[in-house]
Motif scaffolding. Sequence first.
Motif, PDB file in Angstrom:
ATOM      1  N   ALA A 236      58.868  34.470  33.994  1.00  0.00           N
ATOM      2  CA  ALA A 236      57.600  35.129  34.323  1.00  0.00           C
ATOM      3  C   ALA A 236      57.134  35.965  33.135  1.00  0.00           C
ATOM      4  CB  ALA A 236      57.762  36.009  35.550  1.00  0.00           C
ATOM      5  N   ILE A 237      56.183  35.432  32.381  1.00  0.00           N
ATOM      6  CA  ILE A 237      55.665  36.143  31.215  1.00  0.00           C
ATOM      7  C   ILE A 237      54.163  36.345  31.347  1.00  0.00           C
ATOM      8  CG2 ILE A 237      57.483  35.321  29.673  1.00  0.00           C
ATOM      9  CD1 ILE A 237      55.456  33.301  28.531  1.00  0.00           C
ATOM     10  N   GLU A 238      53.668  37.366  30.701  1.00  0.00           N
ATOM     11  CA  GLU A 238      52.240  37.676  30.736  1.00  0.00           C
ATOM     12  C   GLU A 238      51.455  36.747  29.816  1.00  0.00           C
ATOM     13  OE1 GLU A 238      52.317  42.480  31.655  1.00  0.00           O
ATOM     14  OE2 GLU A 238      51.943  41.781  29.595  1.00  0.00           O
ATOM     15  N   GLY A 239      50.213  36.485  30.207  1.00  0.00           N
ATOM     16  CA  GLY A 239      49.279  35.847  29.299  1.00  0.00           C
ATOM     17  C   GLY A 239      49.106  34.352  29.421  1.00  0.00           C
ATOM     18  N   ILE A 240      49.895  33.669  30.271  1.00  0.00           N
ATOM     19  CA  ILE A 240      49.659  32.239  30.467  1.00  0.00           C
ATOM     20  C   ILE A 240      48.232  32.066  31.000  1.00  0.00           C
ATOM     21  CG2 ILE A 240      50.349  30.157  31.707  1.00  0.00           C
ATOM     22  CD1 ILE A 240      52.380  31.032  29.659  1.00  0.00           C
ATOM     23  N   CYS A 241      47.485  31.156  30.400  1.00  0.00           N
ATOM     24  CA  CYS A 241      46.058  31.072  30.741  1.00  0.00           C
ATOM     25  C   CYS A 241      45.547  29.640  30.738  1.00  0.00           C
ATOM     26  CB  CYS A 241      45.234  31.915  29.770  1.00  0.00           C
ATOM     27  SG  CYS A 241      45.239  31.304  28.063  1.00  0.00           S
TER      28      CYS A 241
ATOM     29  N   GLU B 114      43.052  29.554  42.790  1.00  0.00           N
ATOM     30  CA  GLU B 114      43.401  30.476  43.866  1.00  0.00           C
ATOM     31  C   GLU B 114      43.302  31.902  43.332  1.00  0.00           C
ATOM     32  OE1 GLU B 114      46.426  29.195  46.993  1.00  0.00           O
ATOM     33  OE2 GLU B 114      47.169  28.216  45.169  1.00  0.00           O
ATOM     34  N   THR B 115      42.549  32.715  44.019  1.00  0.00           N
ATOM     35  CA  THR B 115      42.275  34.064  43.509  1.00  0.00           C
ATOM     36  C   THR B 115      43.541  34.908  43.366  1.00  0.00           C
ATOM     37  OG1 THR B 115      41.799  34.820  45.772  1.00  0.00           O
ATOM     38  CG2 THR B 115      39.928  34.086  44.432  1.00  0.00           C
ATOM     39  N   ASN B 116      44.534  34.673  44.235  1.00  0.00           N
ATOM     40  CA  ASN B 116      45.739  35.504  44.165  1.00  0.00           C
ATOM     41  C   ASN B 116      46.684  35.121  43.027  1.00  0.00           C
ATOM     42  OD1 ASN B 116      46.895  33.152  45.115  1.00  0.00           O
ATOM     43  ND2 ASN B 116      47.645  34.021  47.040  1.00  0.00           N
ATOM     44  N   THR B 117      46.336  34.043  42.272  1.00  0.00           N
ATOM     45  CA  THR B 117      47.165  33.657  41.125  1.00  0.00           C
ATOM     46  C   THR B 117      46.639  34.226  39.807  1.00  0.00           C
ATOM     47  OG1 THR B 117      45.932  31.612  40.658  1.00  0.00           O
ATOM     48  CG2 THR B 117      47.741  31.481  42.258  1.00  0.00           C
ATOM     49  N   ILE B 118      45.444  34.817  39.853  1.00  0.00           N
ATOM     50  CA  ILE B 118      44.786  35.251  38.620  1.00  0.00           C
ATOM     51  C   ILE B 118      44.873  36.761  38.439  1.00  0.00           C
ATOM     52  CG2 ILE B 118      42.585  35.337  37.374  1.00  0.00           C
ATOM     53  CD1 ILE B 118      43.881  32.546  37.561  1.00  0.00           C
ATOM     54  N   GLU B 119      45.273  37.157  37.245  1.00  0.00           N
ATOM     55  CA  GLU B 119      45.376  38.573  36.906  1.00  0.00           C
ATOM     56  C   GLU B 119      44.090  39.108  36.300  1.00  0.00           C
ATOM     57  OE1 GLU B 119      49.094  40.957  35.354  1.00  0.00           O
ATOM     58  OE2 GLU B 119      48.187  39.873  33.668  1.00  0.00           O
ATOM     59  N   ASN B 120      43.411  38.241  35.519  1.00  0.00           N
ATOM     60  CA  ASN B 120      42.234  38.738  34.803  1.00  0.00           C
ATOM     61  C   ASN B 120      41.365  37.570  34.353  1.00  0.00           C
ATOM     62  OD1 ASN B 120      40.551  40.637  33.630  1.00  0.00           O
ATOM     63  ND2 ASN B 120      41.759  40.841  31.768  1.00  0.00           N
ATOM     64  N   PHE B 121      40.068  37.852  34.191  1.00  0.00           N
ATOM     65  CA  PHE B 121      39.132  36.933  33.546  1.00  0.00           C
ATOM     66  C   PHE B 121      38.750  37.521  32.202  1.00  0.00           C
ATOM     67  CE2 PHE B 121      34.739  35.893  32.419  1.00  0.00           C
ATOM     68  CZ  PHE B 121      34.812  34.500  32.365  1.00  0.00           C
ATOM     69  N   VAL B 122      38.830  36.722  31.137  1.00  0.00           N
ATOM     70  CA  VAL B 122      38.554  37.216  29.795  1.00  0.00           C
ATOM     71  C   VAL B 122      37.432  36.401  29.159  1.00  0.00           C
ATOM     72  CG1 VAL B 122      39.470  37.573  27.468  1.00  0.00           C
ATOM     73  CG2 VAL B 122      40.910  38.027  29.463  1.00  0.00           C
TER      74      VAL B 122
ATOM     75  N   GLU C  86      36.598  34.930  22.446  1.00  0.00           N
ATOM     76  CA  GLU C  86      35.694  34.502  21.373  1.00  0.00           C
ATOM     77  C   GLU C  86      35.254  33.047  21.533  1.00  0.00           C
ATOM     78  OE1 GLU C  86      35.495  34.277  16.454  1.00  0.00           O
ATOM     79  OE2 GLU C  86      37.347  34.887  17.467  1.00  0.00           O
ATOM     80  N   PHE C  87      36.196  32.172  21.864  1.00  0.00           N
ATOM     81  CA  PHE C  87      35.892  30.748  21.937  1.00  0.00           C
ATOM     82  C   PHE C  87      35.898  30.181  23.358  1.00  0.00           C
ATOM     83  CE2 PHE C  87      38.033  31.391  17.780  1.00  0.00           C
ATOM     84  CZ  PHE C  87      36.945  31.106  16.956  1.00  0.00           C
ATOM     85  N   ASP C  88      36.364  30.970  24.327  1.00  0.00           N
ATOM     86  CA  ASP C  88      36.590  30.434  25.660  1.00  0.00           C
ATOM     87  C   ASP C  88      36.273  31.440  26.764  1.00  0.00           C
ATOM     88  OD1 ASP C  88      38.331  27.966  24.744  1.00  0.00           O
ATOM     89  OD2 ASP C  88      39.279  29.720  23.837  1.00  0.00           O
ATOM     90  N   HIS C  89      36.031  30.901  27.952  1.00  0.00           N
ATOM     91  CA  HIS C  89      36.065  31.662  29.194  1.00  0.00           C
ATOM     92  C   HIS C  89      37.463  31.458  29.761  1.00  0.00           C
ATOM     93  CE1 HIS C  89      31.708  31.954  28.891  1.00  0.00           C
ATOM     94  NE2 HIS C  89      31.619  30.631  28.867  1.00  0.00           N
ATOM     95  N   LEU C  90      38.293  32.498  29.791  1.00  0.00           N
ATOM     96  CA  LEU C  90      39.703  32.346  30.122  1.00  0.00           C
ATOM     97  C   LEU C  90      40.072  32.970  31.464  1.00  0.00           C
ATOM     98  CD1 LEU C  90      41.412  33.157  26.687  1.00  0.00           C
ATOM     99  CD2 LEU C  90      40.961  30.899  27.680  1.00  0.00           C
ATOM    100  N   LEU C  91      40.943  32.279  32.195  1.00  0.00           N
ATOM    101  CA  LEU C  91      41.569  32.800  33.399  1.00  0.00           C
ATOM    102  C   LEU C  91      43.024  33.086  33.066  1.00  0.00           C
ATOM    103  CD1 LEU C  91      40.113  30.184  35.906  1.00  0.00           C
ATOM    104  CD2 LEU C  91      39.523  32.624  35.861  1.00  0.00           C
ATOM    105  N   ILE C  92      43.454  34.339  33.214  1.00  0.00           N
ATOM    106  CA  ILE C  92      44.821  34.741  32.887  1.00  0.00           C
ATOM    107  C   ILE C  92      45.636  34.769  34.177  1.00  0.00           C
ATOM    108  CG2 ILE C  92      46.261  36.398  31.671  1.00  0.00           C
ATOM    109  CD1 ILE C  92      43.956  35.244  29.982  1.00  0.00           C
TER     110      ILE C  92
END
Length: 321
Positions: A209-214, A258-266, A269-275
Amino acid sequence: MKIIKIASVIILGCLVSCKAQEKQLTTTSKTYAEIAVKEGGKWEGRKYIGGTFKNVQKLKLAPEHTDHSFDIRYEGPGWESNKIGYRLYLDWRNAIDIFGKKTEAIVLPQVGQDGFDSYHEMSDWGADILKAGKGIGIGSIDRYLNNERLHFYEVDATVATVKNTTDKSIVKVDYTGWKTVSDKINFTSELTIKPDQRYTQHTIQASKAIEGICTGIVKQKNTELLKKVSSNKKWAYIATYGTQSLVPDKLGMAIFYETNTIENFVDAEFDHLLIFKPTTSKISFYFLGAWEQEKNGIQSQEEFVTYLNGKLEQLNAKNKL
């Protein structure tokens, strides 16, 4: 001599039967996945020189392989339905690209056969229509930390497999020893496409379990970012629509999550990211492209939004597509 002749006839019959089965798969099925690698040539540094492509069910990346090594047809595995096709750059970029299709026939077996980059030119079947550039493409995986996407630069081993059945086609990629910053994990990515659908179901799992997988959608000019959450708040989508294909013409792209799997929307610079939230559990989401030149294709943003909202209602009611 008679026995030898009979054996030869049996072997020849088996070869003909196998070829016939393969031909039937690509002419009657509505989904298909493949990966083709060169054999008979040689490595010169990071480039594979000579050889011919051969389709395989399983491929372990050569240690020399990187982007534009010319050893894998169209640079990685591909998968398609009768609506649309996708490919994964099976190298450090790990981006997913879109093949726009003007036909409902299976086309991947002919893509990239007559020249490494020929699929960038419009043909009777369609073309590569998405410019991933420095972005994530559509629905692929990366890691985002400190305002930077970290890519798949260091991986001990990457193994891709493909599978075709009557009701779906699957590409699975196992990454062993993916190192980013001080973390080293194993990671699995499974991409499934079904008949008559544009979407791919992407199921991922990390060994730690690591942070930042997107995941995300590459930013393009002339597009509008669209967002919506389902009535029960369990599912949502992000999407873009506009003149953003390489043609150029109208293309819509979307990710359902699924909303409960997402920590943040970023808004990177190049992308719309789901973290994603850190976890070792499996996570499934869906991504899709919708090109205006596909048969009976979506022709406007209004049509695209209606289509997306219908899929969101389905997820709201059944929790799956």
